[in-house]
Design a protein around this motif. Structure first.
Motif, mmCIF file in Angstrom:
data_model
loop_
_atom_site.group_PDB
_atom_site.id
_atom_site.type_symbol
_atom_site.label_atom_id
_atom_site.label_comp_id
_atom_site.label_asym_id
_atom_site.label_seq_id
_atom_site.Cartn_x
_atom_site.Cartn_y
_atom_site.Cartn_z
ATOM 1 N N ARG A 407 0.830 -1.207 0.000
ATOM 2 C CA ARG A 407 0.000 0.000 0.000
ATOM 3 C C ARG A 407 0.864 1.256 0.000
ATOM 4 N N LEU A 408 1.978 1.199 0.715
ATOM 5 C CA LEU A 408 2.853 2.365 0.796
ATOM 6 C C LEU A 408 3.528 2.655 -0.534
ATOM 7 N N PRO A 412 0.051 6.220 -5.988
ATOM 8 C CA PRO A 412 -0.902 6.927 -5.137
ATOM 9 C C PRO A 412 -2.192 7.318 -5.817
ATOM 10 N N ALA A 415 -6.213 3.407 -5.464
ATOM 11 C CA ALA A 415 -6.467 2.980 -4.089
ATOM 12 C C ALA A 415 -6.116 1.509 -3.946
ATOM 13 N N THR A 416 -5.452 1.175 -2.881
ATOM 14 C CA THR A 416 -5.086 -0.219 -2.599
ATOM 15 C C THR A 416 -5.991 -0.855 -1.559
ATOM 16 N N GLU A 633 -8.110 3.054 8.254
ATOM 17 C CA GLU A 633 -7.049 2.968 7.242
ATOM 18 C C GLU A 633 -7.562 3.369 5.871
ATOM 19 N N TYR A 634 -8.792 2.976 5.547
ATOM 20 C CA TYR A 634 -9.360 3.337 4.239
ATOM 21 C C TYR A 634 -9.543 4.850 4.125
ATOM 22 N N GLU A 636 -7.915 7.181 5.791
ATOM 23 C CA GLU A 636 -6.596 7.813 5.717
ATOM 24 C C GLU A 636 -6.007 7.691 4.326
ATOM 25 N N GLU A 637 -6.218 6.554 3.687
ATOM 26 C CA GLU A 637 -5.695 6.392 2.325
ATOM 27 C C GLU A 637 -6.401 7.320 1.352
ATOM 28 N N GLN A 638 -7.731 7.423 1.492
ATOM 29 C CA GLN A 638 -8.452 8.322 0.599
ATOM 30 C C GLN A 638 -8.006 9.770 0.775
ATOM 31 N N ARG A 640 -5.064 10.708 1.823
ATOM 32 C CA ARG A 640 -3.707 10.819 1.281
ATOM 33 C C ARG A 640 -3.727 10.902 -0.238
ATOM 34 N N LEU A 641 -4.595 10.114 -0.868
ATOM 35 C CA LEU A 641 -4.679 10.156 -2.326
ATOM 36 C C LEU A 641 -5.199 11.504 -2.807
#
Length: 865
Positions: A407-408, A412, A415-416, A633-634, A636-638, A640-641
């Motif tokens: 994921r890292l 970017p 979405a992973t 986590e989802y 936070e990823e959104q 970040r993207l």
């Protein structure tokens, strides 16, 4: 020092050991403490052990610490322990014999010949006392270091015993080392191992001490491999690849400022005086005169004209009026007005346009055709095996180890993580059949399987009668009785009981009443007493048995029909209790006329509904926590993207990749050892979001976490962590499509990110193996005590810790090596357009070459190399 990790019988069922195998250190039956344990059982073992450790004799307290010791054998063990430690536990046999004989001669005050010396009872008593200390320390959570010390002293004593039994010196220093390091002490059985607590940390395999083999690798070179692509450019054709990349950035800034200041002041003063006078006269006179003079002249450049004229008029009358008026008015007015207006407006627009054109020089203006052969680039790595002796090895198996790292490193703009959605699981859905599936779907580790619905408890109880007094006879006997409580498993209740009783009749001289020919009498007779047995369980179920239907109290002799019962078995069959019983099941058996009675009980227990519901609620809480973590986590990823936008995947150097993989595996190992899923670290920094005005360190939280952090980081040789990746198909099927095509420039990184599972082996630091064993059993750092001090051999200096993080341990013994080709994602334009052959082929070499080879000696069909 002999490791507690070296013998599994401390934590697992005993294995049978026969003969005189010197790999095992036989501890014997122990002393009074072990005997008390056998009588006590498991109910109060830890309390009894703690009391025993708290009441150690001065000799034992001294040999376990630094106090004085009076027993000569314990002094020998302590002095010899220090001497062996100074020599790395591997002294030469002659030096060992010389020091041991000298030490015994000094302590016993007589010349000692090791080949004829027998320790005697004092040594046996000291040995049993040390066995008692070890057995007690293994049952007390905070006594890990005491167990280590007792184990070491017993190992030293075992070494002395082997030397004296052989009546000859050891063969080599290596033999002394093996006897000290690799002998597994055998604890008294019973009561061990069943009385020991279960491990809190479960591993794939039981942790054992053996040689650790570590495979290290380094890259050697890069070579062109198979064909990746062939590009053809016909005569007169030009092939051009154009790639356009536009990066546009616009900034507009507008700033406006206006300022106005007004200051006004007014000051006014008025003053007025008036005087009037009037006189009346009767005479009037009038006079008038006129005159005027005009002159003109020039003085240099100046022309001057002057006119002078005068007029006078005087009138006197009879009435004269004169008035005088004086008036003064002063007005001061000051006005100050300041106006300051400022307006700033700034507009900035930046447009950055980058155009990249890849024009491969495949411009072919000539008459012939041009070919470009691109080949894959292979990386050649060299591997070598290193052997590290005597390492306590812990083995783990982690599913999908590269998830977080993937994921890292993922692009970017993609979405992973999938949207977890709403949490729809209910407590009622969690059953014995569904809990494993739900735990897998929510990726929850540490979910405990439900307890069995029914379990059985089997116990055997025994009771004796009091001894008969000799004399002319007796009318009654004290019955043989059993009055015990059967401990029931926590969370269960007893429902059915099957009881079997065995009673042996009492033989003695008894006084009996009888009736003969209508006359009653009393006689003294030597016979077996009749048996009457009464059994009761928890006061709920009772059984009564009377032997052979005899009404009299004494069995008749052999001339009559009634015979004596010498051993009487009374099965009761399986009985259901009128109501369930928890915790303890009281058993009472009274056998009148019996010398002894034995009761064997088989109790069937059923899991209580309360325990089952508690388990379901616990699983539900774990699933809910995992879902909440997935949602976080989802999100936070959104976020970040949304901030980062589209960007290309940026890989790092292979060295940095190896470091990232090692750190990720360390995180997974620590999460397993701490029993946390997901592992959240030990945060001790409070931010403004936690209700504080600024970011600061929570000192109390830092102190609480420091001991555990330092232990888990120092207790293992992380540089010797070894792992092997298993393919993608061990992952969730939903991830297969992504994992099977995942690729990266670094082959090792790509293999780790694609792995569906990974096997990991981590060795413990040799000086902390016992502390690691303690952690596996109790999850307590530093064997339940304080961290080691600088004068402790387990202490790790800051310099040593830095060195260990940068380089592997120095005691590794190098072994065989080999080289391997690893594919990469890079391509190479071959210098020639010829189709390549494999110059390093290893298959089908003479005399095993193919009968009809297609490629002849590395040449093509035209015979060219």
């Amino acid at each position: 020092m002999t490791d507690l990790a070296a013998f599994r019988m401390n934590r697992a069922p005993m294995r049978a050991v026969t003969g005189d195998d010197e790999r095992y250190l036989r501890l014997g039956d122990g002393g009074p403490f072990v005997a008390a344990l056998k009588e006590l059982g498991e109910r109060r073992a830890e309390g009894l052990a703690a009391d025993h450790l708290g009441e150690l004799s001065p000799d034992l307290a001294g040999v376990l610490g630094d106090g004085p010791v009076g027993n000569w054998f314990l002094r020998v063990l302590r002095e010899l322990d220090g001497w062996l430690t100074e020599r790395g536990n591997a002294p030469e046999p002659e030096a060992f014999d010389e020091y041991l004989a000298k030490l015994l001669t000094m302590l016993l005050d007589r010349e000692i010949d090791l080949d004829r010396f027998t320790p005697g009872e004092d040594a046996d008593a000291a040995w049993d006392a040390l066995v008692d200390v070890l057995c007690a320390a293994l049952l007390v959570t905070s006594a890990g270091r005491t167990a280590q010390r007792a184990t070491r002293l017993l190992a030293v004593g075992g070494l002395v015993a082997v030397r004296l039994e052989r009546c000859g010196a050891f063969e080599s220093a290596e033999e002394v080392y093996e006897l000290l390091r690799h002998r597994a002490p055998l604890l008294p059985s019973p009561p061990f191992p069943g009385i020991l607590p279960d491990r809190r940390v479960r591993l794939v395999r039981e942790a054992t001490v053996s040689d650790l083999y570590v495979v290290r690798s380094e890259w050697r070179c890069y070579e062109a491999g198979e064909i990746a692509e062939i590009t053809n450019v016909l005569a007169g054709e030009k092939l051009e690849y154009r790639r356009l990349s536009i990066d546009e950035h616009e900034l507009t800034e507008l700033r406006s400022e206006e300022r106005a200041t007004v200051d006004e002041q007014s000051d006014e003063l008025r003053e007025q005086t008036e005087l009037s006078e009037e006189t009346q006269r009767q005479v009037q006179l009038a006079v008038q005169a006129d005159g005027q003079v005009t002159t003109s002249g020039q003085y240099g450049p100046t022309q001057v004209d002057t006119t002078v004229g005068a007029s006078a008029d005087f009138s006197v009358s009879d009435a004269v009026r004169r008035a005088t008026r004086l008036a003064r008015e002063s007005v001061h007015k000051a006005v100050a007005r300041v106006e300051n207006r400022r307006r700033t407006e700034r507009t900035e627009r930046t447009l950055s346009r980058t155009e990249v054109t890849d024009a491969h020089t495949l411009d072919n203006p000539g008459p012939g055709h041009v070919r470009g052969v691109y080949r894959w680039v292979d990386r050649v790595d060299r591997y070598q095996v290193f052997r590290y002796p005597d390492r306590l090895q812990l083995e783990f198996q982690f599913p999908e180890p590269g998830n977080a790292l993937r994921r890292l490193l993922a692009a970017p703009d993609q979405a992973t993580l999938d949207d977890p959605g709403d949490f729809t699981v209910t407590v009622e859905e969690i059953t014995r059949d569904s809990w494993a599936r739900l735990a897998g779907e929510h990726q929850v580790l540490g979910v405990v399987a439900p307890q069995e619905e029914t379990v059985t408890v089997s116990v055997t109880l025994h009771g004796d009668s009091s001894t008969l007094t000799k004399g002319e006879g007796t009318w009654s006997l004290a019955p043989a009785s059993v009055n015990e409580e059967i401990a029931l498993p926590p969370g269960y209740q007893a429902e059915h009981v099957e009881l079997e009783l065995q009673a042996n009749p009492q033989l003695g001289k008894f006084v009996r009443e009888y009736t003969d020919a209508g006359k009653d009498g009393v006689e003294t007779i030597d016979r077996f007493h009749a048996i009457a047995v009464t059994a009761s369980l928890a006061g709920l179920t009772e059984w009564d048995f009377h032997g052979n239907g005899i009404d009299n109290t004494i069995q008749a002799d052999g001339t009559q029909r009634k015979q004596a019962t010498y051993a009487w078995k009374l099965p009761t069959g399986k009985q259901q209790l009128p109501r369930p019983v928890r915790d303890r099941l009281p058993v009472t058996v009274v056998a009148a006329g019996a010398e002894s009675v034995t009761a064997s009980a088989l109790v069937t227990c059923r899991l209580t509904e309360e325990s089952y519901q508690n388990w379901r609620q616990g699983v539900y809480d774990l699933l809910l926590a995992a879902h909440q973590q997935a949602v976080q986590e989802y999100r936070e990823e959104q976020a970040r993207l949304a901030l980062r936008g589209a960007a290309a995947l940026r890989e790092r150097s292979p060295s940095r990749h190896r470091q990232m993989i090692q750190e990720e595996l360390r995180r997974l190992v620590i999460a397993w050892l701490t029993g946390e899923s997901p592992f959240k670290g030990r945060p001790a920094v409070r931010t403004a979001g936690d209700g504080h005005p600024d970011e600061h360190t929570d000192v109390a939280a830092s102190l609480d976490a420091a001991t555990e952090i330092q232990f888990l980081e120092q207790a293992f040789e992380w540089q010797n962590l070894v792992y092997v990746c298993y393919p993608y198909y061990w992952a969730r099927p939903a991830e297969w499509d992504e994992l099977r095509v995942l690729d990266a420039g670094d082959p090792a990184l790509a293999q780790f990110l694609r792995a569906g599972s990974v096997r990991v082996v981590v060795p413990a630091r040799p000086s902390l193996q016992e502390a690691v064993e303690h952690w596996l059993t109790f999850r307590q750092p530093w064997s339940g005590g304080a961290p080691p001090m600088p004068d402790d051999k387990a202490y790790l200096s800051l310099a040593q810790e830095i060195r260990d993080q940068l380089a592997p341990p120095a005691d590794g013994e190098p072994g065989e090596s080999w080289e391997v080709r690893l594919p990469t994602a890079f391509r190479w334009l071959d210098e020639t357009a010829e189709l390549p052959h494999n110059p390093r082929a290893t298959l089908g070499l003479p005399p095993h070459q193919p009968a009809n080879p297609i490629c002849l000696n590395g040449t093509d069909h035209a015979g060219r190399p």
